[in-house]
Design an enzyme around this catalytic site. Structure first.
Site, PDB file in Angstrom:
ATOM      1  CB  ALA A  11      -0.949  -0.008   1.192  1.00 41.56           C
ATOM      2  CE1 TYR A  13       3.738   9.024  -2.656  1.00 38.19           C
ATOM      3  CE2 TYR A  13       5.350   7.475  -1.791  1.00 38.19           C
ATOM      4  CZ  TYR A  13       4.756   8.712  -1.772  1.00 38.19           C
ATOM      5  OH  TYR A  13       5.151   9.648  -0.860  1.00 38.19           O
ATOM      6  CG  ASN A  37       0.930  -2.051   3.437  1.00 41.67           C
ATOM      7  OD1 ASN A  37       1.784  -2.047   2.536  1.00 41.67           O
ATOM      8  ND2 ASN A  37       0.999  -1.225   4.460  1.00 41.67           N
ATOM      9  CB  VAL A  81       4.188 -10.387   0.986  1.00 44.28           C
ATOM     10  CG1 VAL A  81       4.365 -11.383  -0.161  1.00 44.28           C
ATOM     11  CG2 VAL A  81       2.885  -9.619   0.852  1.00 44.28           C
ATOM     12  CD  GLU A 172      13.981  15.310  -1.110  1.00 42.19           C
ATOM     13  OE1 GLU A 172      13.509  14.207  -0.805  1.00 42.19           O
ATOM     14  OE2 GLU A 172      13.321  16.198  -1.679  1.00 42.19           O
ATOM     15  CG  ASP A 299      10.884   2.298  -5.571  1.00 39.43           C
ATOM     16  OD1 ASP A 299      10.560   3.196  -6.377  1.00 39.43           O
ATOM     17  OD2 ASP A 299      11.262   2.533  -4.414  1.00 39.43           O
ATOM     18  CB  ALA A 315       6.660   8.996  -5.238  1.00 33.45           C
TER      19      ALA A 315
END
Ligand SMILES: Cc1cc2nc3c(=O)[nH]c(=O)nc-3n(C[C@H](O)[C@H](O)[C@H](O)COP(=O)(O)OP(=O)(O)OC[C@H]3O[C@@H](n4cnc5c(N)ncnc54)[C@H](O)[C@@H]3O)c2cc1C
Length: 398
Positions: A11, A13, A37, A81, A172, A299, A315
């Site tokens: 769960a 992007y 998730n 998972v 960042e 990704d 994203a």
């Protein structure tokens, strides 16, 4: 015959956007949709550098999944998972005794850390991976500051921070630290000039692939904030005491944060799916070649541009793929032909802390405060897209 079963793993992007499109378009009893998730919440990975530095409350970057998922149309399973078999069309979950079967599987579990074979990364470095990992980074840093102040010896390594990687997330994060460090120093009564913040990058430049003028702006801005750059300098090993650089120089640091890159999720390789650095070279419909109804997005997907160079995992890419994925699955269920995926770049903005950023929007360069406002709007746009105006307003207020 039962309803066609769509299982979406992750769960983030990509996964959340897929589910959002499905729940918007599917009619009652048209398909069974299951979202898996590991957490009951979504976190905005693009903002994790802020709580990691301690400049933003972790609550800001997350929201409960049931706030945005229509549970009349989507069954949410909170579980981890542990594997899947694309031949048997089964998914294995940590806490479930039976395998989860599917007709269509969307694999959107996000990436793993890329170490590039560097010794000691997984054992000794901190990583900006998820909400829990960034809580650890923040607490760890503050603990080292407290230890420094509480000790007679005043060991410099306790207040030395190394950030490995000067790509998007590394820069960042360093930008946030430039904002946070003066406050931390005041809080722990440590003179600012005692502290070292070192950003180390193997490539010959900061932010490889970014416009040179923007890179120069970022470097000057961050250097003025006290950042020491070591560029073109690979880290050879991360140890319990710090890092050893190629050539043998050792930097002692109690806080080492690794942001050098990501690779595809190891569950794909373990399932026998062909990958390149863990990512699957998907076809135009985002399918993993050779497997029926296995879609890989975000990704974990590898997509090439017109110059045959891979797009970086972002994203923005995951969101666009999720949108098409959801639409295509509805079309396929109704007997139509799916559309092919084409990435449309809406621009890129990298923040340099609260008050500054650099970016390209179309072919226009933006820097400084204007760019940082743009960055905030991009972050809010995601909340708006997935949770509507009410979620965006709630986040804006926070
Ligand atoms: C610090 C930082 C800053 C970034 N800034 C930007 C930016 O400004 N712009 C941009 O476009 N991109 C940015 N990125 C990259 C972007 O965050 C990723 O490309 C994007 O999150 C990928 O989306 P995804 O859907 O593939 O995976 P994710 O968003 O990572 O979602 C994966 C989901 O799967 C769940 N999950 C993982 N493993 C399991 C499992 N085994 N079982 C169950 N659930 C599992 C996770 O908890 C998560 O909810 C940044 C990344 C970082 C780290």
């Amino acid at each position: 015959m039962g309803l066609p079963k769509i299982v979406v793993l992750g769960a983030g992007y990509g996964g959340l956007m897929t589910v959002s499109r499905l729940q918007k378009q599917l009619n009652h009893q048209e398909a069974e949709v299951i979202l898996v998730n590991q957490n009951p919440y979504h976190y905005a990975t693009t903002q994790l550098h802020e709580p990691a530095a301690g400049t933003l409350d972790p609550e800001y970057v997350r929201f409960p999944i049931d706030q945005v998922v229509d549970t009349n149309k989507v069954r949410f399973i909170q579980d981890r998972v542990t594997g899947f078999d694309p031949n048997k069309k089964e998914v294995y979950l940590k806490d479930a005794s039976e395998a989860l079967t599917y007709d269509h599987l969307v694999f959107a579990l996000g990436s793993n850390t890329e170490t590039f074979g560097t010794k000691g990364v997984l054992e000794n470095a901190l990583q900006i991976r998820n909400l829990d990992s960034v809580r650890v980074i923040r607490e760890h840093m503050e603990y080292q500051f407290a230890q420094y102040q509480n000790s007679e010896e005043k060991k410099d390594e306790l207040i030395t921070i190394v950030v490995g990687g000067a790509g998007f997330s590394g820069i960042e994060y360093v930008g946030e630290l430039v904002d946070r460090i003066p406050k931390l120093c005041r809080e722990f009564d440590i003179p600012r000039d005692k502290l070292r913040l070192i950003n180390i990058e193997a490539a010959p430049t900061v932010l490889p692939g970014f416009d040179k003028e923007l890179v120069d702006y970022a470097v000057q801005y961050l250097e003025a904030g006290g950042v020491e750059f070591k560029i073109g300098t690979p880290i050879q090993e991360v140890t319990e005491d710090g890092v050893i650089l190629k050539g043998g120089e050792e930097i002692k640091a109690a806080t080492v944060v690794w942001t050098c890159g990501v690779r595809g999720n190891s569950l794909l390789e373990e399932a026998g799916v062909e990958t390149m650095r863990g990512r699957v070279k998907v076809d135009e419909y985002l399918q993993a070649p050779g497997y029926e109804n296995l879609y890989v997005i975000g990704d974990n997907s590898l997509i090439f541009n017109d110059q045959e160079r891979p797009y970086p995992p972002t994203a923005q890419m995951a969101t666009q793929q999720g949108e098409l994925m959801g639409n295509n699955l509805v079309t396929i269920l109704r007997g139509g032909s799916p559309k092919s995926f084409k990435f449309v770049s809406k621009g890129t903005v990298a923040s340099l802390g609260r008050g500054s950023a650099i970016g390209m929007i179309g072919n226009k360069k933006i820097v400084g405060y204007r760019a940082s406002v743009m960055k905030r709007l991009i972050d809010l746009r995601w909340f708006y897209m997935i949770g509507g105006l009410s979620l965006a307003i709630k986040k804006a207020k926070l």
